[in-house]
Design a protein around this motif. Structure first.
Motif, PDB file in Angstrom:
ATOM      1  N   THR A   1      -0.677  13.017   7.163  1.00 19.75           N
ATOM      2  CA  THR A   1      -1.579  12.861   6.127  1.00 19.75           C
ATOM      3  C   THR A   1      -2.760  12.209   6.394  1.00 19.75           C
ATOM      4  OG1 THR A   1      -0.740  10.955   4.861  1.00 19.75           O
ATOM      5  CG2 THR A   1       0.543  12.862   4.784  1.00 19.75           C
ATOM      6  N   GLN A   2      -3.897  12.454   5.261  1.00 25.84           N
ATOM      7  CA  GLN A   2      -4.995  11.719   5.141  1.00 25.84           C
ATOM      8  C   GLN A   2      -4.829  10.286   4.847  1.00 25.84           C
ATOM      9  OE1 GLN A   2      -7.521  14.838   4.046  1.00 25.84           O
ATOM     10  NE2 GLN A   2      -9.083  13.070   3.736  1.00 25.84           N
ATOM     11  N   ILE A   3      -3.608   9.605   4.386  1.00 27.34           N
ATOM     12  CA  ILE A   3      -3.426   8.541   3.821  1.00 27.34           C
ATOM     13  C   ILE A   3      -2.829   7.633   4.780  1.00 27.34           C
ATOM     14  CG2 ILE A   3      -2.262   7.179   1.975  1.00 27.34           C
ATOM     15  CD1 ILE A   3      -2.181   9.827   0.370  1.00 27.34           C
ATOM     16  N   SER A   4      -3.445   6.163   5.039  1.00 29.29           N
ATOM     17  CA  SER A   4      -2.775   5.405   5.782  1.00 29.29           C
ATOM     18  C   SER A   4      -2.375   4.239   5.100  1.00 29.29           C
ATOM     19  CB  SER A   4      -3.872   4.849   7.139  1.00 29.29           C
ATOM     20  OG  SER A   4      -5.059   4.325   6.523  1.00 29.29           O
ATOM     21  N   VAL A   5      -1.726   3.345   5.924  1.00 28.47           N
ATOM     22  CA  VAL A   5      -1.001   2.255   5.240  1.00 28.47           C
ATOM     23  C   VAL A   5      -1.544   0.797   5.606  1.00 28.47           C
ATOM     24  CG1 VAL A   5       1.244   1.278   5.020  1.00 28.47           C
ATOM     25  CG2 VAL A   5       1.009   3.633   5.280  1.00 28.47           C
ATOM     26  N   ALA A   6      -1.780  -0.216   4.910  1.00 31.16           N
ATOM     27  CA  ALA A   6      -2.087  -1.372   5.487  1.00 31.16           C
ATOM     28  C   ALA A   6      -1.138  -2.413   4.612  1.00 31.16           C
ATOM     29  CB  ALA A   6      -3.673  -1.794   4.477  1.00 31.16           C
TER      30      ALA A   6
ATOM     31  N   ILE B   1       5.625  -1.615  13.617  1.00 33.05           N
ATOM     32  CA  ILE B   1       6.070  -0.568  12.968  1.00 33.05           C
ATOM     33  C   ILE B   1       5.110   0.405  12.468  1.00 33.05           C
ATOM     34  CG2 ILE B   1       8.120  -1.455  11.756  1.00 33.05           C
ATOM     35  CD1 ILE B   1       6.072  -2.049   9.321  1.00 33.05           C
ATOM     36  N   GLY B   2       3.812   0.350  13.260  1.00 34.80           N
ATOM     37  CA  GLY B   2       2.642   1.351  13.169  1.00 34.80           C
ATOM     38  C   GLY B   2       1.683   0.930  12.160  1.00 34.80           C
ATOM     39  N   VAL B   3       1.655  -0.149  11.480  1.00 36.94           N
ATOM     40  CA  VAL B   3       0.697  -0.636  10.543  1.00 36.94           C
ATOM     41  C   VAL B   3      -0.610  -1.277  11.222  1.00 36.94           C
ATOM     42  CG1 VAL B   3       0.194  -2.309   8.472  1.00 36.94           C
ATOM     43  CG2 VAL B   3       2.525  -1.191   8.826  1.00 36.94           C
ATOM     44  N   ASN B   4      -1.516  -0.694  11.023  1.00 39.29           N
ATOM     45  CA  ASN B   4      -2.880  -1.102  11.788  1.00 39.29           C
ATOM     46  C   ASN B   4      -4.092  -1.633  11.101  1.00 39.29           C
ATOM     47  OD1 ASN B   4      -2.037  -0.221  14.440  1.00 39.29           O
ATOM     48  ND2 ASN B   4      -2.042   1.767  13.648  1.00 39.29           N
ATOM     49  N   SER B   5      -3.572  -1.859   9.592  1.00 39.25           N
ATOM     50  CA  SER B   5      -4.480  -2.242   8.791  1.00 39.25           C
ATOM     51  C   SER B   5      -3.891  -3.593   8.078  1.00 39.25           C
ATOM     52  CB  SER B   5      -5.364  -1.388   7.705  1.00 39.25           C
ATOM     53  OG  SER B   5      -5.728  -0.298   8.323  1.00 39.25           O
ATOM     54  N   VAL B   6      -5.065  -4.389   7.471  1.00 34.45           N
ATOM     55  CA  VAL B   6      -4.337  -5.589   6.873  1.00 34.45           C
ATOM     56  C   VAL B   6      -5.363  -6.102   5.705  1.00 34.45           C
ATOM     57  CG1 VAL B   6      -4.682  -7.311   8.566  1.00 34.45           C
ATOM     58  CG2 VAL B   6      -2.851  -7.868   6.634  1.00 34.45           C
ATOM     59  N   ILE B   7      -4.834  -6.367   4.481  1.00 33.42           N
ATOM     60  CA  ILE B   7      -5.813  -7.152   3.496  1.00 33.42           C
ATOM     61  C   ILE B   7      -5.736  -8.712   3.898  1.00 33.42           C
ATOM     62  CG2 ILE B   7      -6.053  -7.393   1.145  1.00 33.42           C
ATOM     63  CD1 ILE B   7      -4.631  -4.935   0.547  1.00 33.42           C
TER      64      ILE B   7
ATOM     65  N   ILE C   1      -7.242  15.506  -0.507  1.00 39.45           N
ATOM     66  CA  ILE C   1      -8.135  14.397  -0.396  1.00 39.45           C
ATOM     67  C   ILE C   1      -9.451  14.983   0.228  1.00 39.45           C
ATOM     68  CG2 ILE C   1      -8.461  12.299   0.461  1.00 39.45           C
ATOM     69  CD1 ILE C   1      -5.496  11.826   0.227  1.00 39.45           C
ATOM     70  N   PRO C   2     -10.657  14.702  -0.360  1.00 35.18           N
ATOM     71  CA  PRO C   2     -11.895  15.051   0.371  1.00 35.18           C
ATOM     72  C   PRO C   2     -11.906  14.499   1.963  1.00 35.18           C
ATOM     73  CG  PRO C   2     -12.368  14.147  -1.660  1.00 35.18           C
ATOM     74  CD  PRO C   2     -11.057  13.855  -1.607  1.00 35.18           C
ATOM     75  N   ASP C   3     -12.178  15.377   2.578  1.00 31.25           N
ATOM     76  CA  ASP C   3     -12.369  15.329   4.046  1.00 31.25           C
ATOM     77  C   ASP C   3     -13.194  13.978   4.617  1.00 31.25           C
ATOM     78  OD1 ASP C   3     -10.864  17.438   4.778  1.00 31.25           O
ATOM     79  OD2 ASP C   3     -12.700  18.599   5.149  1.00 31.25           O
ATOM     80  N   ASP C   4     -14.366  13.498   3.515  1.00 32.72           N
ATOM     81  CA  ASP C   4     -14.994  12.347   4.110  1.00 32.72           C
ATOM     82  C   ASP C   4     -14.610  11.073   3.485  1.00 32.72           C
ATOM     83  OD1 ASP C   4     -15.730  12.956   1.504  1.00 32.72           O
ATOM     84  OD2 ASP C   4     -17.959  12.705   1.645  1.00 32.72           O
ATOM     85  N   VAL C   5     -13.450  11.039   2.771  1.00 32.20           N
ATOM     86  CA  VAL C   5     -12.877   9.872   2.300  1.00 32.20           C
ATOM     87  C   VAL C   5     -11.640   9.252   2.884  1.00 32.20           C
ATOM     88  CG1 VAL C   5     -12.172   8.615   0.091  1.00 32.20           C
ATOM     89  CG2 VAL C   5     -13.581  10.768  -0.164  1.00 32.20           C
ATOM     90  N   ARG C   6     -11.625   8.122   3.241  1.00 30.51           N
ATOM     91  CA  ARG C   6     -10.333   7.475   3.849  1.00 30.51           C
ATOM     92  C   ARG C   6      -9.786   6.822   2.743  1.00 30.51           C
ATOM     93  NH1 ARG C   6     -10.797   3.037   7.898  1.00 30.51           N
ATOM     94  NH2 ARG C   6      -8.565   3.010   7.942  1.00 30.51           N
ATOM     95  N   VAL C   7      -8.479   7.136   2.673  1.00 29.77           N
ATOM     96  CA  VAL C   7      -7.457   6.371   1.661  1.00 29.77           C
ATOM     97  C   VAL C   7      -6.474   5.747   2.259  1.00 29.77           C
ATOM     98  CG1 VAL C   7      -5.949   7.233  -0.180  1.00 29.77           C
ATOM     99  CG2 VAL C   7      -7.688   8.560   0.050  1.00 29.77           C
ATOM    100  N   ILE C   8      -6.268   4.589   1.746  1.00 26.86           N
ATOM    101  CA  ILE C   8      -5.425   3.527   2.321  1.00 26.86           C
ATOM    102  C   ILE C   8      -4.314   2.903   1.156  1.00 26.86           C
ATOM    103  CG2 ILE C   8      -5.117   1.438   3.425  1.00 26.86           C
ATOM    104  CD1 ILE C   8      -8.090   1.801   4.564  1.00 26.86           C
ATOM    105  N   VAL C   9      -3.206   2.869   1.378  1.00 27.67           N
ATOM    106  CA  VAL C   9      -2.299   2.251   0.427  1.00 27.67           C
ATOM    107  C   VAL C   9      -1.689   0.921   1.099  1.00 27.67           C
ATOM    108  CG1 VAL C   9      -1.868   4.193  -1.043  1.00 27.67           C
ATOM    109  CG2 VAL C   9      -0.488   3.765   0.901  1.00 27.67           C
ATOM    110  N   ALA C  10      -1.472   0.004  -0.058  1.00 28.13           N
ATOM    111  CA  ALA C  10      -0.672  -1.126   0.772  1.00 28.13           C
ATOM    112  C   ALA C  10       0.396  -1.538  -0.024  1.00 28.13           C
ATOM    113  CB  ALA C  10      -1.748  -2.397   0.537  1.00 28.13           C
TER     114      ALA C  10
END
Ligand code: PEP
Length: 249
Positions: A56-61, A85-91, A31-40
């Motif tokens: 990894t560079q992927i975080s969870v929402a 459980i460590g989820v720090n983002s939400v849609i 993954i490019p260093d300057d891109v944040r990747v999130i999966v929900a």
């Protein structure tokens, strides 16, 4: 600083094994260093996803949450549960939540406040319906949606907010806003944020575009100077397609 962000909203897709398989595939990409990747992923697979994406560079929402902190709300999940459980983002505010589950601006405003109180990052979705666009009311509608859900938040609170402009007529329909329609609306959103707050805040908030983004149209959409990434539905279920989008800046 604005972040480049690509977030995948898996909606009600993928069982445990499918989640594992998709995450393994995503983890095999650079993954490019300057891109944040999130999966929900769905609630049932958030914990598993957190474990598999550690380091990894992927975080969870999460795809949703309830505004209340606890209590008699059968079937609902609170910010505190997600955080535990460590989820720090939400849609919050996805058009399917607004239309299928009747989430009003007031409900969404309460969810935003609750998420901020729990120090969660919010990916806040909003967008006009087809009729609004056809009658030229899209700017008025977006102004109203943002004013009644986010414009009572403090400047500090906005550090936790990522915006996702998702015209409802482009979600899951195969129809995409043209790159110039997306750019025009993103520039308008920055303008009204600047009017309500200031230029600094307006220039630093990340504004994602969502609505039938796929590898074949993403490059043109991401060229918009006010487009900082995408919220991806259908194409996020395929690792190759999703990673092509992540690499499209
Ligand atoms: C979405 O649901 O947020 C979305 C943008 O879906 P799709 O990419 O499938 O249009």
């Amino acid at each position: 600083m604005k972040n480049k962000i690509v977030a995948g909203n898996w909606k009600m897709n993928n069982d445990k094994e499918q989640t594992k398989s998709l995450l393994n595939k995503l983890n095999s990409y650079k993954i490019p260093d300057d891109v944040r990747v999130i999966v929900a992923p769905s609630y049932t697979h958030l914990d598993q996803s957190i474990q598999m994406l550690k380091g990894t560079q992927i975080s969870v929402a999460a795809q949703n949450m309830n505004a209340a902190s606890s209590g008699a709300f059968t079937g609902e999940v609170s910010a505190a549960m997600l955080k535990s459980i460590g989820v720090n983002s939400v849609i919050i505010g996805h058009s399917e939540r607004r239309s299928l589950y009747h989430e009003s601006d007031e409900i969404l405003n309460n969810k935003v406040k609750s998420a901020i109180e729990s120090d969660m990052e919010i990916i806040f979705c909003f967008g006009e319906e087809l009729d609004d666009r056809k009658s030229g009311r899209q700017f008025e509608i977006i102004n109203k949606q943002l004013s009644s859900t986010l414009f009572n938040m403090s400047e500090l609170d906005w550090k936790k907010i990522v915006l996702a402009y998702e015209p409802v007529w482009a979600i899951g329909t195969g129809e995409t806003a043209s790159p110039s329609q997306a750019q025009e609306m993103h520039a308008y959103i920055r303008k009204i944020i600047s009017n309500r707050y200031n230029d600094n805040l307006a220039n630093n908030v990340s504004i994602l575009y969502g609505g039938s983004v796929k590898p074949s149209n993403v490059k043109e959409i991401f060229k918009g100077s006010d487009v900082n990434g995408g919220l991806i539905g259908g194409a996020s279920l395929n690792a190759d397609d999703f990673m092509a989008i992540v690499n499209a800046f």
